[in-house]
Design an enzyme around this catalytic site. Structure first.
Site, PDB file in Angstrom:
ATOM      1  N   ARG A  20       0.870  -1.227   0.027  1.00 26.56           N
ATOM      2  CA  ARG A  20       0.158  -0.013  -0.020  1.00 26.56           C
ATOM      3  C   ARG A  20       0.874   1.301   0.134  1.00 26.56           C
ATOM      4  NH1 ARG A  20      -1.612   0.998   4.149  1.00 26.56           N
ATOM      5  NH2 ARG A  20      -0.946  -0.944   5.641  1.00 26.56           N
TER       6      ARG A  20
ATOM      7  N   TYR B  63      -1.895  -3.295  -6.539  1.00 27.70           N
ATOM      8  CA  TYR B  63      -1.775  -4.121  -5.366  1.00 27.70           C
ATOM      9  C   TYR B  63      -2.841  -4.151  -4.446  1.00 27.70           C
ATOM     10  CZ  TYR B  63      -0.340  -5.108  -0.853  1.00 27.70           C
ATOM     11  OH  TYR B  63      -0.250  -5.696   0.594  1.00 27.70           O
ATOM     12  N   GLY B  64      -3.011  -5.227  -3.817  1.00 24.76           N
ATOM     13  CA  GLY B  64      -4.038  -5.559  -3.060  1.00 24.76           C
ATOM     14  C   GLY B  64      -4.994  -4.229  -2.401  1.00 24.76           C
ATOM     15  N   GLY B  65      -4.350  -3.945  -1.498  1.00 21.71           N
ATOM     16  CA  GLY B  65      -4.956  -2.680  -0.519  1.00 21.71           C
ATOM     17  C   GLY B  65      -5.234  -1.570  -1.496  1.00 21.71           C
TER      18      GLY B  65
ATOM     19  N   LYS C 273      -9.807  -2.306   1.892  1.00 24.84           N
ATOM     20  CA  LYS C 273      -9.327  -1.351   2.895  1.00 24.84           C
ATOM     21  C   LYS C 273     -10.339  -0.165   2.344  1.00 24.84           C
ATOM     22  CE  LYS C 273      -7.077  -3.528   5.555  1.00 24.84           C
ATOM     23  NZ  LYS C 273      -5.812  -4.272   5.376  1.00 24.84           N
TER      24      LYS C 273
ATOM     25  N   HIS D 149     -10.110  -2.357  11.975  1.00 28.26           N
ATOM     26  CA  HIS D 149      -8.885  -3.247  11.350  1.00 28.26           C
ATOM     27  C   HIS D 149      -8.747  -4.323  12.243  1.00 28.26           C
ATOM     28  CE1 HIS D 149      -4.593  -3.270   9.143  1.00 28.26           C
ATOM     29  NE2 HIS D 149      -5.267  -4.304   8.708  1.00 28.26           N
TER      30      HIS D 149
ATOM     31  N   SER E 123      -0.904  -3.389  10.262  1.00 30.95           N
ATOM     32  CA  SER E 123      -0.618  -4.367   8.939  1.00 30.95           C
ATOM     33  C   SER E 123       0.872  -5.191   9.438  1.00 30.95           C
ATOM     34  CB  SER E 123      -0.508  -3.511   7.697  1.00 30.95           C
ATOM     35  OG  SER E 123      -1.531  -2.829   7.600  1.00 30.95           O
ATOM     36  N   ALA E 124       0.437  -6.663   9.119  1.00 22.25           N
ATOM     37  CA  ALA E 124       1.791  -7.511   9.130  1.00 22.25           C
ATOM     38  C   ALA E 124       2.106  -7.864  10.667  1.00 22.25           C
ATOM     39  CB  ALA E 124       2.812  -7.260   8.132  1.00 22.25           C
ATOM     40  N   CYS E 125       1.377  -7.446  11.743  1.00 21.50           N
ATOM     41  CA  CYS E 125       1.560  -7.600  13.124  1.00 21.50           C
ATOM     42  C   CYS E 125       0.650  -8.659  13.770  1.00 21.50           C
ATOM     43  CB  CYS E 125       1.416  -6.176  13.541  1.00 21.50           C
ATOM     44  SG  CYS E 125       2.612  -5.020  13.452  1.00 21.50           S
TER      45      CYS E 125
ATOM     46  N   ASP F  66      -9.131  -9.722   9.250  1.00 20.27           N
ATOM     47  CA  ASP F  66      -8.513  -8.645   8.933  1.00 20.27           C
ATOM     48  C   ASP F  66      -9.447  -7.248   9.093  1.00 20.27           C
ATOM     49  OD1 ASP F  66      -6.339  -7.203   7.698  1.00 20.27           O
ATOM     50  OD2 ASP F  66      -7.530  -6.634   6.032  1.00 20.27           O
TER      51      ASP F  66
ATOM     52  N   ASN G  16       6.514  -8.572   1.564  1.00 19.73           N
ATOM     53  CA  ASN G  16       5.142  -8.355   1.810  1.00 19.73           C
ATOM     54  C   ASN G  16       4.368  -9.369   0.634  1.00 19.73           C
ATOM     55  OD1 ASN G  16       2.607  -7.188   2.649  1.00 19.73           O
ATOM     56  ND2 ASN G  16       2.558  -5.807   0.972  1.00 19.73           N
TER      57      ASN G  16
ATOM     58  N   ARG H 269       1.788 -12.308  -0.546  1.00 20.06           N
ATOM     59  CA  ARG H 269       0.563 -12.476  -0.123  1.00 20.06           C
ATOM     60  C   ARG H 269       0.032 -13.629  -0.810  1.00 20.06           C
ATOM     61  NH1 ARG H 269      -1.396  -9.017   4.076  1.00 20.06           N
ATOM     62  NH2 ARG H 269       0.306  -7.356   4.386  1.00 20.06           N
TER      63      ARG H 269
ATOM     64  N   GLY I  23       1.112 -20.025  18.350  1.00 22.55           N
ATOM     65  CA  GLY I  23      -0.097 -20.838  19.071  1.00 22.55           C
ATOM     66  C   GLY I  23       0.044 -20.631  20.575  1.00 22.55           C
TER      67      GLY I  23
HETATM   68  P1  GTP Z   1      -2.273  -7.763   7.517  1.00 24.94           P
HETATM   69  O1  GTP Z   1      -2.758  -8.858   6.526  1.00 24.94           O
HETATM   70  O2  GTP Z   1      -1.250  -6.886   6.829  1.00 24.94           O
HETATM   71  O3  GTP Z   1      -3.221  -6.834   8.125  1.00 24.94           O
HETATM   72  O4  GTP Z   1      -1.303  -8.440   8.702  1.00 24.94           O
HETATM   73  P2  GTP Z   1      -1.703  -9.504   9.843  1.00 24.94           P
HETATM   74  O5  GTP Z   1      -2.119  -8.331  11.273  1.00 24.94           O
HETATM   75  O6  GTP Z   1      -2.991 -10.443   9.412  1.00 24.94           O
HETATM   76  O7  GTP Z   1      -0.412 -10.117  10.047  1.00 24.94           O
HETATM   77  P3  GTP Z   1      -0.042 -11.598   9.960  1.00 24.94           P
HETATM   78  O8  GTP Z   1      -0.741 -12.499  10.878  1.00 24.94           O
HETATM   79  O9  GTP Z   1       0.337 -12.155   8.604  1.00 24.94           O
HETATM   80  O10 GTP Z   1       1.512 -11.626  10.673  1.00 24.94           O
HETATM   81  C1  GTP Z   1       2.522 -10.912   9.741  1.00 24.94           C
HETATM   82  C2  GTP Z   1       3.806 -11.138  10.441  1.00 24.94           C
HETATM   83  O11 GTP Z   1       3.860 -11.188  11.923  1.00 24.94           O
HETATM   84  C3  GTP Z   1       4.418 -12.617  10.058  1.00 24.94           C
HETATM   85  O12 GTP Z   1       5.601 -12.175   9.621  1.00 24.94           O
HETATM   86  C4  GTP Z   1       4.307 -13.702  11.030  1.00 24.94           C
HETATM   87  O13 GTP Z   1       5.285 -14.757  11.113  1.00 24.94           O
HETATM   88  C5  GTP Z   1       4.453 -12.454  12.512  1.00 24.94           C
HETATM   89  N1  GTP Z   1       3.802 -12.972  13.614  1.00 24.94           N
HETATM   90  C6  GTP Z   1       2.756 -13.128  13.645  1.00 24.94           C
HETATM   91  N2  GTP Z   1       2.122 -13.573  15.058  1.00 24.94           N
HETATM   92  C7  GTP Z   1       3.494 -13.671  15.689  1.00 24.94           C
HETATM   93  C8  GTP Z   1       3.522 -13.945  17.088  1.00 24.94           C
HETATM   94  O14 GTP Z   1       2.992 -14.249  17.714  1.00 24.94           O
HETATM   95  N3  GTP Z   1       5.009 -13.695  17.468  1.00 24.94           N
HETATM   96  C9  GTP Z   1       6.075 -13.455  16.569  1.00 24.94           C
HETATM   97  N4  GTP Z   1       7.261 -13.303  16.714  1.00 24.94           N
HETATM   98  N5  GTP Z   1       5.743 -12.963  15.217  1.00 24.94           N
HETATM   99  C10 GTP Z   1       4.412 -13.436  14.845  1.00 24.94           C
HETATM  100  C1  SPV Z   2      -2.732  -4.631   4.997  1.00 25.99           C
HETATM  101  O1  SPV Z   2      -1.841  -3.814   4.721  1.00 25.99           O
HETATM  102  O2  SPV Z   2      -3.260  -4.359   6.502  1.00 25.99           O
HETATM  103  C2  SPV Z   2      -3.216  -5.698   4.611  1.00 25.99           C
HETATM  104  C3  SPV Z   2      -3.078  -5.999   3.152  1.00 25.99           C
HETATM  105  O3  SPV Z   2      -4.294  -6.332   5.069  1.00 25.99           O
HETATM  106  S1  SPV Z   2      -3.701  -4.701   2.143  1.00 25.99           S
HETATM  107  O4  SPV Z   2      -4.930  -5.367   1.810  1.00 25.99           O
HETATM  108  O5  SPV Z   2      -2.966  -4.593   1.032  1.00 25.99           O
HETATM  109  O6  SPV Z   2      -4.185  -3.738   2.929  1.00 25.99           O
HETATM  110 MN    MN Z   3      -4.927  -5.380   7.188  1.00 27.11          MN
END
Ligand code: GTP
Ligand code: SPV
Ligand code: MN
Length: 603
Positions: A89, A217-219, A226, A246, A268-270, A297, A387, A389, A514
């Site tokens: 994004r 790109y997706g978002g 989004k 979100h 995002s990605a957390c 999401d 990133n 997907r 887990g």
């Molecule tokens: P968006 O789709 O961007 O909104 O992201 P999301 O919040 O769904 O993130 P996602 O679950 O895909 O996690 C993204 C990254 O965080 C990956 O690289 C995972 O490996 C890492 N991750 C997720 N959960 C954990 C956790 O509990 N511990 C650690 N250390 N890393 C984590």
């Molecule tokens: C994010 O970036 O929070 C995502 C991927 O979930 S996107 O749909 O590109 O926004």
């Molecule tokens: Mn997201």
């Protein structure tokens, strides 16, 4: 050619015979207008059928938009390679176009609607020459639900069409929902010349319109996600008294057999996808713990007739982060993406299967990287984009909740906020009350990730994980959150978690994935009044003996390190929050200023 001639020659005549039943007059007229502007060679009206999907997939493969993966190992799976300048994004090109700048607020980019339309008309004019315009009707939310939103996306990208077919309820189902109304979100999209300097994602909440130009790109391009479900959705939520967030939605079943539903906002990605699909550690699975996914999401949350907060997922697919996903971290995701999935920007092995950093199998001796170049482990670069997907239907997740398709959603007992913070923020803390919880969410910070373009790994404030997605003034958004409390009986409890705190060697203090169920167990115990907590300056925290560490390779000392409150670091944290307060100025609700003062004095 005059406008009239263009209409005749380029859209109406060529397509009139192929318009399937179901598109109403409003839709037809608007598609014609847009075709006149964009001048596609042909128009394809999508019906969302399996036959159509098969045919469009075949066309995408023949045009190299999709690369067929090994159909024995990965049936129905394809690889898509983005333009390397278009892999995340782009927040600096994203605009909220409201009549006044104040209603977009200081955290959003703003353009006056007339200026944005004028500039974008210049971009879209003739942008689809030599291409097909696909008309993609879609539904966000459940058929028959009062919250459901209908959109029609016009796009020149087959990748977008096929992705929308997974991510949304696409085709006839949306048209049936629409009937003869004109209340659909008008989504116009063109990849154009895919030039980062000519890329605009513009939202016109007052017109129920989204125009996105210059990115596939997706978002930026799957406009139901989004753009509609969060930016337009949050704007509508503010007008109508609900929340578009979100957030993941999940059910957690304890050994008593009671299922408790929680939502979680992580930037995002957390970790939303991973938490929503969590697999219980063996010792807890043996005790009867189970989780089910409602969404990974986006959550739409409304207050029902009993004063309960209920959440539903408007999407029908996952657009999840690939790197790091494997049978240990997230077996449910692996299962969900094993077939009928589109992989974007992963590596291709010689046997036609996909590979990525963090895959179950070790790096191949050689493969083709996400850009299409030969790659070996000695190449000195990653084989997949950080990133990269997968896009897969929610129904393929083995942990899907039986209630995922229920338009009334699920009742929410807890809301969890969390960021990616290597320092300061503890593993888990519970807010004292709703207002304090809103403060914890509003002040959330996170280290930036590859999901958005720009520098990664720097802490930025990302209030409620909505900084990039709030379609109106962030101050008004906070006030809206605070105002929900009076209609909630009782309000859900609010927690803040941090799976990403590190030790002095930069190693994660908490194993995560887990094992996060152990923290959820405490959260559930709190929700059901089964456990006491310790009052600290930052909120309620668990007594160490109340966290189930059975079968875990971390000792109490390490757990306590993950929970430690460093008062000096907290005072610094509060001073870095100042920036957001100053930015929002008079728009910041005074309750949140007061919470900050209280926290300062407790510290
Ligand atoms: P968006 O789709 O961007 O909104 O992201 P999301 O919040 O769904 O993130 P996602 O679950 O895909 O996690 C993204 C990254 O965080 C990956 O690289 C995972 O490996 C890492 N991750 C997720 N959960 C954990 C956790 O509990 N511990 C650690 N250390 N890393 C984590
Ligand atoms: C994010 O970036 O929070 C995502 C991927 O979930 S996107 O749909 O590109 O926004
Ligand atoms: Mn997201």
């Amino acid at each position: 050619m005059k406008r009239h001639d263009i209409l005749d020659a380029r859209s109406t005549m060529k397509t009139a015979t192929t318009i399937p039943a179901g598109f109403n007059e409003h839709a037809r007229r608007w598609v014609e207008e847009c075709a006149t502007l964009c001048q596609p060679d042909s128009v394809h009206w999508c019906d969302g059928s399996n036959e159509e999907r098969a045919e469009l997939t075949r066309q995408a493969a023949s045009q190299s938009i999709l690369i067929e993966l090994n159909q024995t190992a990965m049936p129905g799976c394809y690889l898509h390679r983005s333009n390397p300048n278009d892999t995340a994004r782009t927040e600096h090109c994203t605009f909220i176009c409201t009549p006044t700048k104040a209603s977009a607020g200081p955290t959003n980019n703003w353009m006056a609607p007339a200026d944005a339309y004028q500039m974008l008309r210049g971009c879209f004019a003739g942008s689809m020459r030599g291409r097909t315009m696909y008309v993609v009707p879609f539904l966000m939310g459940h058929p028959g639900s009062p919250l459901a939103k209908i959109g029609i996306e016009l796009t020149d990208s087959l990748y977008v069409v096929l992705s929308m077919g997974i991510m949304t309820r696409m085709g006839r189902i949306a048209l049936e929902e629409l009937g003869d109304r004109d209340t659909f979100t008008r989504c116009l999209h063109s990849v154009g010349e895919c030039d980062p300097n000519r890329r605009y994602i513009c939202h016109f909440p007052q017109d129920n319109t989204i125009w996105s130009y210059g990115s596939g790109y997706g978002g930026n391009a799957l406009l139901g996600k989004k753009c509609l479900s969060l930016r337009i959705g949050s704007y509508l939520g503010h007008e109508e008294g609900w929340l578009a967030e979100h957030m993941l939605i999940m059910g957690v079943t304890d050994p008593r057999g009671q299922t408790t539903y929680v939502t979680g906002a992580f930037p995002s990605a957390c970790g939303k996808t991973n938490l929503a699909m969590l697999t219980p550690p063996p010792s807890m699975a043996a005790d009867g713990w189970k989780i089910e996914t409602l969404g990974d999401d986006i959550a739409w949350m409304y207050i029902d007739g009993h004063g309960h907060l209920r959440a539903l997922n408007p999407e029908a697919g996952y657009f999840g982060v690939v790197p790091g996903t494997n049978r240990t971290t997230n077996p449910n995701a692996i299962e969900a993406m094993a077939r009928n999935a589109i992989y974007t920007n992963v590596a291709l092995r010689p046997d036609g299967t996909a590979w990525w950093e963090g895959h179950d199998e070790p790096a191949p001796a050689q493969c083709t990287d996400w850009t299409g170049q030969p790659w070996t482990p000695n190449s000195g670069r990653k084989a997949t984009h950080p990133n990269s997907r997968f896009t897969a239907p929610v129904t393929q997740n083995p942990a899907i909740s039986p209630l995922w398709d229920d338009p009334s959603g699920v009742p929410i007992s807890a809301i969890i906020f969390g960021g990616r913070r290597s320092k300061t923020l503890p593993l888990v803390v519970e807010a004292f009350n709703w207002t304090h919880g809103a403060y914890l969410g509003a002040m959330m910070g996170s280290e930036t990730t590859a999901a958005a373009s720009g520098q990664t790994g720097v802490v930025r404030r990302d209030p409620m994980a909505m900084l990039p997605f709030c379609g109106y003034n962030m101050g008004a958004y906070f006030a809206h959150w605070l105002s929900m409390q009076k209609r909630l009986a009782p309000p859900p409890r609010i927690f803040h978690v941090n799976w990403f705190r590190t030790d002095e060697h930069g190693k994660f203090l908490w194993p995560g994935f887990g094992e996060n169920l152990r923290i959820l167990q405490w959260i559930l115990d709190r929700c059901h009044g089964r456990v006491d907590a310790v009052k600290t300056p930052i909120g309620w925290m668990p007594q160490p003996e109340d966290i189930n560490l059975d079968g875990l390779e971390i000792d109490r000392a390490r757990f306590e390190q993950a929970q430690a409150i460093d008062r000096e670091a907290w005072r610094k944290e509060l001073s870095t929050q100042e920036e957001l307060f100053v930015k929002l100025g008079g728009d910041m609700p005074k309750e949140l200023l007061f919470e900050r003062e209280l926290l300062l004095s407790r510290l």
